[in-house]
Design a protein around this motif. Structure first.
Motif, PDB file in Angstrom:
ATOM      1  N   ARG A  57     -40.961  -8.261 -26.855  1.00 15.61           N
ATOM      2  CA  ARG A  57     -40.792  -6.920 -26.790  1.00 15.61           C
ATOM      3  C   ARG A  57     -39.212  -6.675 -26.818  1.00 15.61           C
ATOM      4  N   TYR A 112     -35.502 -11.848 -16.837  1.00  9.39           N
ATOM      5  CA  TYR A 112     -34.738 -10.738 -17.368  1.00  9.39           C
ATOM      6  C   TYR A 112     -33.318 -10.844 -17.494  1.00  9.39           C
ATOM      7  N   PRO A 152     -41.080  -3.557 -15.262  1.00  7.53           N
ATOM      8  CA  PRO A 152     -41.077  -5.094 -14.824  1.00  7.53           C
ATOM      9  C   PRO A 152     -40.871  -5.281 -13.454  1.00  7.53           C
ATOM     10  N   ALA A 166     -46.774  -3.726 -18.076  1.00 10.96           N
ATOM     11  CA  ALA A 166     -45.908  -3.211 -19.268  1.00 10.96           C
ATOM     12  C   ALA A 166     -44.888  -2.584 -18.771  1.00 10.96           C
ATOM     13  N   VAL A 194     -37.170  -7.119 -24.262  1.00  9.85           N
ATOM     14  CA  VAL A 194     -36.929  -6.685 -22.814  1.00  9.85           C
ATOM     15  C   VAL A 194     -36.338  -7.802 -22.230  1.00  9.85           C
ATOM     16  N   ALA A 195     -36.682  -9.224 -22.318  1.00 16.19           N
ATOM     17  CA  ALA A 195     -36.242 -10.422 -21.835  1.00 16.19           C
ATOM     18  C   ALA A 195     -35.527 -10.960 -23.066  1.00 16.19           C
ATOM     19  N   SER A 203     -44.436 -12.207 -23.802  1.00 19.07           N
ATOM     20  CA  SER A 203     -44.579 -10.994 -24.523  1.00 19.07           C
ATOM     21  C   SER A 203     -43.158 -10.035 -24.020  1.00 19.07           C
ATOM     22  N   GLU A 204     -42.900 -10.237 -23.151  1.00 15.93           N
ATOM     23  CA  GLU A 204     -41.537  -9.561 -22.676  1.00 15.93           C
ATOM     24  C   GLU A 204     -40.354  -9.811 -23.525  1.00 15.93           C
ATOM     25  N   ARG A 205     -40.362 -11.202 -23.940  1.00 15.77           N
ATOM     26  CA  ARG A 205     -39.254 -11.859 -24.784  1.00 15.77           C
ATOM     27  C   ARG A 205     -39.573 -10.954 -26.237  1.00 15.77           C
TER      28      ARG A 205
END
Lengths: 217, 217
Positions: free
Chosen positions: A158, A211, A98, A95, A160-161, A154-156
DNA sequence: CATCCTATCAACACTGTGTCGAGAAGTTCA
DNA sequence: TGAACTTCTCGACACAGTGTTGATAGGATG
Protein backbone atom coordinates in the motif's frame (compact mmCIF):
# COMPACT_ATOMS: atom_id res chain seq x y z
CA UNK A 1 -6.71 -13.00 5.06
CA UNK A 2 -5.87 -14.64 8.38
CA UNK A 3 -4.95 -18.28 8.45
CA UNK A 4 -6.89 -20.62 10.68
CA UNK A 5 -4.96 -23.02 12.83
CA UNK A 6 -5.07 -26.67 11.92
CA UNK A 7 -7.89 -27.37 14.32
CA UNK A 8 -7.34 -30.29 16.61
CA UNK A 9 -11.06 -30.59 17.31
CA UNK A 10 -11.21 -34.14 16.09
CA UNK A 11 -8.67 -35.71 18.45
CA UNK A 12 -9.79 -35.25 22.06
CA UNK A 13 -6.96 -35.29 24.51
CA UNK A 14 -8.67 -37.50 27.09
CA UNK A 15 -10.12 -40.93 26.33
CA UNK A 16 -13.84 -41.51 26.17
CA UNK A 17 -15.21 -41.06 22.72
CA UNK A 18 -18.58 -42.47 23.79
CA UNK A 19 -20.98 -40.97 26.25
CA UNK A 20 -20.96 -41.74 29.96
CA UNK A 21 -21.45 -40.08 33.33
CA UNK A 22 -17.70 -39.97 33.56
CA UNK A 23 -17.85 -36.78 31.52
CA UNK A 24 -18.36 -35.06 34.82
CA UNK A 25 -15.15 -36.56 36.12
CA UNK A 26 -13.23 -35.42 33.11
CA UNK A 27 -14.52 -31.92 33.59
CA UNK A 28 -13.78 -32.10 37.31
CA UNK A 29 -10.17 -32.93 36.55
CA UNK A 30 -9.86 -30.00 34.20
CA UNK A 31 -11.37 -27.51 36.60
CA UNK A 32 -9.27 -28.87 39.43
CA UNK A 33 -6.17 -28.36 37.32
CA UNK A 34 -7.15 -24.82 36.54
CA UNK A 35 -7.86 -24.09 40.16
CA UNK A 36 -4.61 -25.57 41.45
CA UNK A 37 -2.59 -23.76 38.80
CA UNK A 38 -3.74 -20.51 40.30
CA UNK A 39 -2.05 -21.51 43.52
CA UNK A 40 1.16 -23.14 42.41
CA UNK A 41 3.18 -24.06 39.31
CA UNK A 42 2.58 -27.18 37.30
CA UNK A 43 5.72 -28.85 38.60
CA UNK A 44 4.30 -28.71 42.10
CA UNK A 45 1.02 -30.34 41.19
CA UNK A 46 0.95 -34.13 41.18
CA UNK A 47 -1.44 -36.53 39.54
CA UNK A 48 -2.48 -37.40 43.07
CA UNK A 49 -3.50 -33.75 43.63
CA UNK A 50 -5.57 -33.69 40.47
CA UNK A 51 -7.23 -36.99 41.30
CA UNK A 52 -8.03 -36.01 44.86
CA UNK A 53 -9.36 -32.67 43.69
CA UNK A 54 -11.69 -34.44 41.30
CA UNK A 55 -12.77 -36.92 43.95
CA UNK A 56 -11.20 -40.00 42.41
CA UNK A 57 -8.18 -42.19 43.05
CA UNK A 58 -4.92 -41.84 41.21
CA UNK A 59 -5.33 -44.92 39.02
CA UNK A 60 -8.78 -43.70 38.05
CA UNK A 61 -7.25 -40.46 36.86
CA UNK A 62 -5.40 -42.48 34.25
CA UNK A 63 -8.67 -43.71 32.91
CA UNK A 64 -9.49 -40.16 31.86
CA UNK A 65 -6.12 -38.75 30.90
CA UNK A 66 -2.89 -40.45 29.94
CA UNK A 67 -0.82 -38.02 32.02
CA UNK A 68 -0.75 -34.75 33.88
CA UNK A 69 0.62 -33.09 30.78
CA UNK A 70 -2.36 -34.16 28.72
CA UNK A 71 -4.68 -32.31 31.08
CA UNK A 72 -2.79 -29.10 30.56
CA UNK A 73 -2.65 -29.60 26.81
CA UNK A 74 -6.42 -29.94 26.74
CA UNK A 75 -6.75 -26.69 28.65
CA UNK A 76 -4.36 -24.96 26.28
CA UNK A 77 -6.11 -26.27 23.19
CA UNK A 78 -9.29 -24.62 24.29
CA UNK A 79 -7.71 -21.30 25.13
CA UNK A 80 -5.82 -21.13 21.89
CA UNK A 81 -8.97 -21.49 19.87
CA UNK A 82 -10.57 -18.53 21.60
CA UNK A 83 -7.49 -16.32 21.37
CA UNK A 84 -6.96 -16.98 17.69
CA UNK A 85 -10.44 -15.95 16.67
CA UNK A 86 -10.35 -12.55 18.33
CA UNK A 87 -6.91 -11.71 17.01
CA UNK A 88 -7.84 -12.49 13.45
CA UNK A 89 -10.84 -10.29 13.78
CA UNK A 90 -8.76 -7.37 15.01
CA UNK A 91 -6.12 -7.87 12.35
CA UNK A 92 -8.73 -7.76 9.63
CA UNK A 93 -9.95 -4.32 10.69
CA UNK A 94 -6.45 -2.91 10.61
CA UNK A 95 -6.62 -1.25 7.21
CA UNK A 96 -7.63 2.26 8.32
CA UNK A 97 -5.67 3.42 11.32
CA UNK A 98 -2.43 1.45 11.72
CA UNK A 99 -1.64 2.33 15.31
CA UNK A 100 -5.15 1.73 16.56
CA UNK A 101 -5.42 -1.42 14.47
CA UNK A 102 -2.24 -2.99 15.76
CA UNK A 103 -3.18 -1.97 19.24
CA UNK A 104 -6.45 -3.79 18.99
CA UNK A 105 -4.73 -6.87 17.65
CA UNK A 106 -2.21 -6.96 20.47
CA UNK A 107 -4.94 -6.18 22.94
CA UNK A 108 -6.85 -9.21 21.71
CA UNK A 109 -4.07 -11.66 22.44
CA UNK A 110 -3.23 -9.92 25.67
CA UNK A 111 -6.80 -10.27 26.87
CA UNK A 112 -7.26 -13.81 25.65
CA UNK A 113 -4.23 -14.96 27.56
CA UNK A 114 -4.49 -12.58 30.45
CA UNK A 115 -7.85 -13.92 31.45
CA UNK A 116 -6.37 -17.37 31.95
CA UNK A 117 -2.87 -16.48 32.92
CA UNK A 118 -2.35 -19.46 35.17
CA UNK A 119 -2.87 -21.70 32.19
CA UNK A 120 -0.45 -20.04 29.77
CA UNK A 121 2.18 -19.71 32.43
CA UNK A 122 1.85 -23.43 33.01
CA UNK A 123 1.92 -24.05 29.28
CA UNK A 124 5.18 -22.15 29.00
CA UNK A 125 6.56 -24.25 31.81
CA UNK A 126 5.41 -27.45 30.15
CA UNK A 127 6.96 -26.42 26.87
CA UNK A 128 10.43 -26.90 28.28
CA UNK A 129 9.91 -30.59 29.00
CA UNK A 130 7.12 -31.74 26.72
CA UNK A 131 7.53 -32.09 22.98
CA UNK A 132 3.82 -32.04 22.27
CA UNK A 133 3.48 -28.74 24.09
CA UNK A 134 6.33 -27.34 22.06
CA UNK A 135 4.68 -28.42 18.85
CA UNK A 136 1.34 -26.98 19.84
CA UNK A 137 2.95 -23.67 20.68
CA UNK A 138 4.97 -23.72 17.49
CA UNK A 139 1.80 -24.25 15.47
CA UNK A 140 0.12 -21.32 17.21
CA UNK A 141 3.12 -19.10 16.68
CA UNK A 142 3.35 -20.12 13.06
CA UNK A 143 -0.26 -19.09 12.53
CA UNK A 144 0.39 -15.68 14.01
CA UNK A 145 3.60 -15.18 12.10
CA UNK A 146 1.80 -15.97 8.87
CA UNK A 147 -1.00 -13.54 9.63
CA UNK A 148 1.28 -10.72 10.67
CA UNK A 149 3.60 -11.28 7.72
CA UNK A 150 0.72 -10.91 5.32
CA UNK A 151 -0.40 -7.69 6.95
CA UNK A 152 3.07 -6.18 6.93
CA UNK A 153 3.48 -7.06 3.29
CA UNK A 154 0.19 -5.51 2.40
CA UNK A 155 1.09 -2.35 4.30
CA UNK A 156 4.29 -2.19 2.30
CA UNK A 157 2.41 -2.79 -0.93
CA UNK A 158 0.00 0.00 0.00
CA UNK A 159 3.01 2.26 0.30
CA UNK A 160 2.26 3.01 3.95
CA UNK A 161 5.21 1.06 5.31
CA UNK A 162 8.74 1.30 3.94
CA UNK A 163 10.72 -1.68 2.76
CA UNK A 164 13.12 -3.21 5.23
CA UNK A 165 13.93 -6.60 6.69
CA UNK A 166 11.88 -9.46 5.25
CA UNK A 167 8.34 -9.14 6.57
CA UNK A 168 8.38 -12.62 8.01
CA UNK A 169 11.56 -12.01 9.97
CA UNK A 170 10.15 -8.80 11.34
CA UNK A 171 6.96 -10.59 12.30
CA UNK A 172 8.89 -13.30 14.11
CA UNK A 173 10.98 -10.86 16.11
CA UNK A 174 8.01 -8.74 17.13
CA UNK A 175 5.86 -11.70 18.09
CA UNK A 176 8.67 -13.17 20.12
CA UNK A 177 9.01 -9.87 21.91
CA UNK A 178 5.33 -9.95 22.72
CA UNK A 179 5.44 -13.50 23.91
CA UNK A 180 8.31 -12.88 26.27
CA UNK A 181 7.05 -9.52 27.48
CA UNK A 182 3.59 -10.84 28.19
CA UNK A 183 4.97 -13.83 30.00
CA UNK A 184 7.18 -11.66 32.17
CA UNK A 185 4.33 -9.33 33.00
CA UNK A 186 1.88 -12.11 33.76
CA UNK A 187 4.43 -13.87 35.90
CA UNK A 188 5.27 -10.59 37.64
CA UNK A 189 8.95 -11.09 36.95
CA UNK A 190 11.36 -8.50 38.18
CA UNK A 191 12.38 -6.57 35.14
CA UNK A 192 9.01 -6.55 33.41
CA UNK A 193 6.66 -4.02 31.91
CA UNK A 194 3.90 -2.84 34.21
CA UNK A 195 0.55 -4.30 33.34
CA UNK A 196 -0.93 -0.90 32.50
CA UNK A 197 2.03 0.08 30.33
CA UNK A 198 2.78 -3.04 28.36
CA UNK A 199 0.37 -2.42 25.50
CA UNK A 200 1.57 1.15 24.93
CA UNK A 201 5.18 0.06 24.87
CA UNK A 202 4.74 -2.96 22.63
CA UNK A 203 2.52 -1.15 20.17
CA UNK A 204 5.04 1.64 19.97
CA UNK A 205 7.83 -0.76 19.08
CA UNK A 206 5.62 -2.51 16.52
CA UNK A 207 4.62 0.70 14.83
CA UNK A 208 8.14 2.08 14.72
CA UNK A 209 9.57 -1.20 13.49
CA UNK A 210 6.97 -1.58 10.75
CA UNK A 211 6.27 2.00 9.66
CA UNK A 212 9.32 3.83 10.94
CA UNK A 213 11.67 5.54 8.54
CA UNK A 214 15.12 4.12 8.03
CA UNK A 215 17.36 5.09 10.95
CA UNK A 216 19.03 8.46 10.97
CA UNK A 217 22.73 8.33 10.23
CA UNK B 1 28.43 4.06 32.47
CA UNK B 2 27.55 0.37 32.63
CA UNK B 3 26.56 -1.16 35.91
CA UNK B 4 28.39 -4.22 37.15
CA UNK B 5 26.33 -7.10 38.39
CA UNK B 6 26.29 -7.77 42.09
CA UNK B 7 29.02 -10.35 41.78
CA UNK B 8 28.34 -13.63 43.51
CA UNK B 9 32.07 -14.46 43.55
CA UNK B 10 32.15 -14.93 47.27
CA UNK B 11 29.64 -17.74 47.65
CA UNK B 12 30.81 -20.82 45.74
CA UNK B 13 27.96 -23.03 44.63
CA UNK B 14 29.62 -26.34 45.59
CA UNK B 15 30.94 -27.18 49.04
CA UNK B 16 34.63 -27.38 49.72
CA UNK B 17 36.03 -24.09 50.85
CA UNK B 18 39.32 -25.72 51.79
CA UNK B 19 41.80 -27.39 49.51
CA UNK B 20 41.74 -31.04 48.54
CA UNK B 21 42.34 -33.34 45.61
CA UNK B 22 38.59 -33.50 45.27
CA UNK B 23 38.81 -30.32 43.24
CA UNK B 24 39.31 -32.61 40.29
CA UNK B 25 36.06 -34.33 41.03
CA UNK B 26 34.21 -31.08 41.24
CA UNK B 27 35.58 -30.09 37.88
CA UNK B 28 34.76 -33.51 36.48
CA UNK B 29 31.14 -33.08 37.51
CA UNK B 30 30.95 -29.70 35.80
CA UNK B 31 32.47 -30.88 32.56
CA UNK B 32 30.29 -33.98 32.59
CA UNK B 33 27.25 -31.76 32.96
CA UNK B 34 28.33 -29.59 30.09
CA UNK B 35 28.99 -32.60 27.91
CA UNK B 36 25.68 -34.30 28.67
CA UNK B 37 23.75 -31.09 28.10
CA UNK B 38 24.96 -31.12 24.54
CA UNK B 39 23.19 -34.41 24.07
CA UNK B 40 19.95 -34.01 25.98
CA UNK B 41 17.98 -31.54 28.08
CA UNK B 42 18.52 -31.03 31.77
CA UNK B 43 15.31 -32.83 32.69
CA UNK B 44 16.68 -35.99 31.11
CA UNK B 45 19.93 -35.94 33.03
CA UNK B 46 19.91 -37.50 36.48
CA UNK B 47 22.26 -37.08 39.39
CA UNK B 48 23.23 -40.67 38.70
CA UNK B 49 24.34 -39.69 35.19
CA UNK B 50 26.46 -36.85 36.48
CA UNK B 51 28.03 -39.01 39.16
CA UNK B 52 28.80 -41.85 36.79
CA UNK B 53 30.23 -39.43 34.27
CA UNK B 54 32.57 -38.06 36.93
CA UNK B 55 33.52 -41.55 38.09
CA UNK B 56 31.91 -41.40 41.49
CA UNK B 57 28.81 -42.82 43.17
CA UNK B 58 25.59 -40.89 43.55
CA UNK B 59 25.96 -40.19 47.26
CA UNK B 60 29.45 -38.89 46.63
CA UNK B 61 28.03 -36.41 44.15
CA UNK B 62 26.17 -34.85 47.05
CA UNK B 63 29.44 -34.25 48.77
CA UNK B 64 30.35 -31.82 46.01
CA UNK B 65 27.04 -30.27 45.07
CA UNK B 66 23.77 -30.03 46.96
CA UNK B 67 21.75 -30.85 43.85
CA UNK B 68 21.72 -31.18 40.11
CA UNK B 69 20.45 -27.62 39.88
CA UNK B 70 23.44 -26.27 41.76
CA UNK B 71 25.76 -27.71 39.15
CA UNK B 72 24.00 -25.85 36.42
CA UNK B 73 23.87 -22.65 38.41
CA UNK B 74 27.62 -22.81 38.81
CA UNK B 75 28.00 -23.19 35.07
CA UNK B 76 25.70 -20.25 34.46
CA UNK B 77 27.44 -18.03 37.00
CA UNK B 78 30.67 -18.41 35.07
CA UNK B 79 29.15 -17.76 31.70
CA UNK B 80 27.32 -14.69 32.86
CA UNK B 81 30.49 -13.10 34.10
CA UNK B 82 32.13 -13.44 30.71
CA UNK B 83 29.10 -12.23 28.75
CA UNK B 84 28.60 -9.17 30.89
CA UNK B 85 32.13 -7.89 30.43
CA UNK B 86 32.09 -7.95 26.65
CA UNK B 87 28.69 -6.34 26.38
CA UNK B 88 29.64 -3.45 28.60
CA UNK B 89 32.69 -2.88 26.50
CA UNK B 90 30.65 -2.73 23.31
CA UNK B 91 28.04 -0.47 24.85
CA UNK B 92 30.69 1.98 25.94
CA UNK B 93 31.96 2.45 22.39
CA UNK B 94 28.50 3.17 21.09
CA UNK B 95 28.73 6.96 21.02
CA UNK B 96 29.82 7.43 17.40
CA UNK B 97 27.84 5.22 15.03
CA UNK B 98 24.56 4.11 16.58
CA UNK B 99 23.76 1.24 14.27
CA UNK B 100 27.24 -0.24 14.35
CA UNK B 101 27.48 0.31 18.09
CA UNK B 102 24.24 -1.44 18.90
CA UNK B 103 25.14 -4.18 16.53
CA UNK B 104 28.37 -4.78 18.37
CA UNK B 105 26.60 -4.82 21.69
CA UNK B 106 24.04 -7.37 20.54
CA UNK B 107 26.76 -9.35 18.84
CA UNK B 108 28.61 -9.55 22.14
CA UNK B 109 25.77 -11.18 24.01
CA UNK B 110 24.93 -13.36 21.06
CA UNK B 111 28.47 -14.67 20.92
CA UNK B 112 28.87 -15.05 24.66
CA UNK B 113 25.79 -17.23 24.84
CA UNK B 114 26.06 -18.84 21.46
CA UNK B 115 29.37 -20.41 22.33
CA UNK B 116 27.80 -22.27 25.23
CA UNK B 117 24.28 -22.68 23.97
CA UNK B 118 23.67 -25.97 25.72
CA UNK B 119 24.19 -24.22 29.01
CA UNK B 120 21.85 -21.27 28.47
CA UNK B 121 19.18 -23.49 27.01
CA UNK B 122 19.40 -25.57 30.16
CA UNK B 123 19.38 -22.44 32.29
CA UNK B 124 16.18 -21.32 30.63
CA UNK B 125 14.70 -24.71 31.35
CA UNK B 126 15.80 -24.57 34.94
CA UNK B 127 14.33 -21.12 35.37
CA UNK B 128 10.82 -22.51 35.15
CA UNK B 129 11.25 -24.72 38.22
CA UNK B 130 14.06 -23.21 40.25
CA UNK B 131 13.70 -19.95 42.14
CA UNK B 132 17.42 -19.37 42.45
CA UNK B 133 17.81 -19.66 38.69
CA UNK B 134 15.01 -17.16 38.23
CA UNK B 135 16.69 -14.73 40.58
CA UNK B 136 20.05 -15.11 38.90
CA UNK B 137 18.50 -14.46 35.52
CA UNK B 138 16.53 -11.53 36.87
CA UNK B 139 19.71 -10.00 38.23
CA UNK B 140 21.43 -10.38 34.88
CA UNK B 141 18.47 -8.90 33.05
CA UNK B 142 18.27 -6.04 35.47
CA UNK B 143 21.91 -5.21 34.83
CA UNK B 144 21.32 -5.10 31.11
CA UNK B 145 18.17 -3.11 31.41
CA UNK B 146 19.98 -0.54 33.51
CA UNK B 147 22.81 -0.26 31.02
CA UNK B 148 20.59 0.03 28.00
CA UNK B 149 18.31 2.54 29.71
CA UNK B 150 21.24 4.80 30.43
CA UNK B 151 22.41 4.65 26.84
CA UNK B 152 18.96 5.37 25.42
CA UNK B 153 18.58 8.31 27.74
CA UNK B 154 21.94 9.70 26.76
CA UNK B 155 21.07 9.33 23.08
CA UNK B 156 17.91 11.28 23.73
CA UNK B 157 19.82 13.93 25.66
CA UNK B 158 22.27 14.20 22.77
CA UNK B 159 19.30 14.92 20.57
CA UNK B 160 20.02 11.92 18.36
CA UNK B 161 17.01 9.91 19.51
CA UNK B 162 13.51 11.34 19.80
CA UNK B 163 11.48 11.22 22.98
CA UNK B 164 9.01 8.38 23.30
CA UNK B 165 8.10 5.66 25.75
CA UNK B 166 10.11 5.72 28.98
CA UNK B 167 13.63 4.59 28.18
CA UNK B 168 13.49 1.82 30.74
CA UNK B 169 10.30 0.36 29.30
CA UNK B 170 11.78 0.42 25.84
CA UNK B 171 14.92 -1.27 27.11
CA UNK B 172 12.88 -4.00 28.77
CA UNK B 173 10.83 -4.73 25.69
CA UNK B 174 13.83 -4.84 23.38
CA UNK B 175 15.90 -7.00 25.69
CA UNK B 176 13.02 -9.40 26.15
CA UNK B 177 12.75 -9.63 22.38
CA UNK B 178 16.41 -10.49 22.16
CA UNK B 179 16.18 -13.05 24.89
CA UNK B 180 13.31 -14.88 23.29
CA UNK B 181 14.62 -14.58 19.76
CA UNK B 182 18.04 -15.87 20.71
CA UNK B 183 16.58 -18.74 22.64
CA UNK B 184 14.38 -19.74 19.72
CA UNK B 185 17.27 -19.57 17.30
CA UNK B 186 19.65 -21.50 19.55
CA UNK B 187 17.03 -24.12 20.21
CA UNK B 188 16.24 -24.30 16.49
CA UNK B 189 12.55 -23.80 17.17
CA UNK B 190 10.20 -23.78 14.27
CA UNK B 191 9.27 -20.18 13.77
CA UNK B 192 12.65 -18.67 14.54
CA UNK B 193 15.08 -16.29 12.92
CA UNK B 194 17.83 -17.94 10.92
CA UNK B 195 21.16 -17.85 12.66
CA UNK B 196 22.73 -15.69 9.97
CA UNK B 197 19.81 -13.26 9.93
CA UNK B 198 19.03 -12.76 13.58
CA UNK B 199 21.48 -9.96 14.25
CA UNK B 200 20.38 -7.92 11.24
CA UNK B 201 16.75 -8.23 12.19
CA UNK B 202 17.15 -7.48 15.87
CA UNK B 203 19.47 -4.54 15.31
CA UNK B 204 16.99 -3.14 12.82
CA UNK B 205 14.18 -3.27 15.33
CA UNK B 206 16.36 -1.73 18.03
CA UNK B 207 17.47 1.13 15.84
CA UNK B 208 13.98 1.88 14.58
CA UNK B 209 12.50 1.66 18.04
CA UNK B 210 15.11 3.92 19.58
CA UNK B 211 15.93 6.40 16.81
CA UNK B 212 12.90 6.07 14.56
CA UNK B 213 10.60 8.99 13.97
CA UNK B 214 7.14 8.99 15.45
CA UNK B 215 4.84 6.77 13.38
CA UNK B 216 3.16 8.16 10.31
CA UNK B 217 -0.52 8.91 10.77
C1' DC C 1 50.06 -43.51 67.05
C1' DA C 2 45.84 -41.10 68.17
C1' DT C 3 42.97 -37.81 66.11
C1' DC C 4 40.91 -35.13 62.73
C1' DC C 5 39.29 -33.95 58.32
C1' DT C 6 38.37 -35.29 53.51
C1' DA C 7 36.26 -38.40 50.79
C1' DT C 8 33.53 -42.53 49.65
C1' DC C 9 29.54 -45.48 49.20
C1' DA C 10 25.87 -49.26 50.57
C1' DA C 11 21.59 -49.07 52.29
C1' DC C 12 17.60 -46.64 53.38
C1' DA C 13 13.41 -43.58 53.30
C1' DC C 14 10.58 -41.05 50.51
C1' DT C 15 7.96 -39.01 46.52
C1' DG C 16 6.06 -39.46 42.29
C1' DT C 17 4.78 -42.01 37.90
C1' DG C 18 2.42 -45.36 35.37
C1' DT C 19 0.44 -50.35 35.02
C1' DC C 20 -2.16 -54.62 36.19
C1' DG C 21 -5.77 -57.21 37.48
C1' DA C 22 -9.70 -57.85 40.13
C1' DG C 23 -13.89 -56.34 40.61
C1' DA C 24 -18.39 -52.98 41.10
C1' DA C 25 -22.06 -50.83 38.66
C1' DG C 26 -24.74 -49.87 34.90
C1' DT C 27 -26.85 -51.20 30.05
C1' DT C 28 -28.57 -54.25 26.56
C1' DC C 29 -31.28 -57.73 24.93
C1' DA C 30 -33.08 -62.49 24.92
C1' DT D 1 -34.72 -62.25 35.18
C1' DG D 2 -30.34 -62.77 34.31
C1' DA D 3 -26.28 -63.58 31.18
C1' DA D 4 -23.02 -60.72 28.55
C1' DC D 5 -20.93 -56.55 27.68
C1' DT D 6 -19.05 -52.05 28.56
C1' DT D 7 -17.77 -48.47 31.65
C1' DC D 8 -15.59 -47.20 35.54
C1' DT D 9 -12.91 -47.81 39.98
C1' DC D 10 -9.09 -48.71 42.90
C1' DG D 11 -5.58 -51.67 45.83
C1' DA D 12 -1.24 -53.27 45.05
C1' DC D 13 2.71 -53.34 42.43
C1' DA D 14 7.04 -52.09 39.81
C1' DC D 15 10.00 -48.32 38.77
C1' DA D 16 12.77 -44.24 38.57
C1' DG D 17 14.56 -40.59 40.81
C1' DT D 18 15.96 -37.70 44.95
C1' DG D 19 18.27 -36.83 49.09
C1' DT D 20 20.05 -38.74 53.81
C1' DT D 21 22.44 -41.68 57.17
C1' DG D 22 25.99 -44.09 59.06
C1' DA D 23 29.90 -46.69 58.64
C1' DT D 24 34.53 -46.59 56.94
C1' DA D 25 38.92 -45.82 54.46
C1' DG D 26 42.92 -43.01 54.08
C1' DG D 27 45.70 -39.14 54.41
C1' DA D 28 47.61 -35.23 57.03
C1' DT D 29 48.60 -33.22 61.73
C1' DG D 30 50.32 -32.74 66.03
Amino acid sequence: MPTSLPTSEAAPRGRRGTRASGDDRERAILTTAERLLEERPLSEISVEDLARGAGISRPTFYFYFPSKDAVLLTLVDRMVEAGTASREEALAKLAKEPRAGWRMALQASFDAFGSRRAVILAAAELRTTNAEARELWARVMEGWVTDVTVVIESERARGVAPAGQPARDLAIALLQMNERAQYATFAAESPALAEDRILDVLVDVWVRAIYGSAPAA
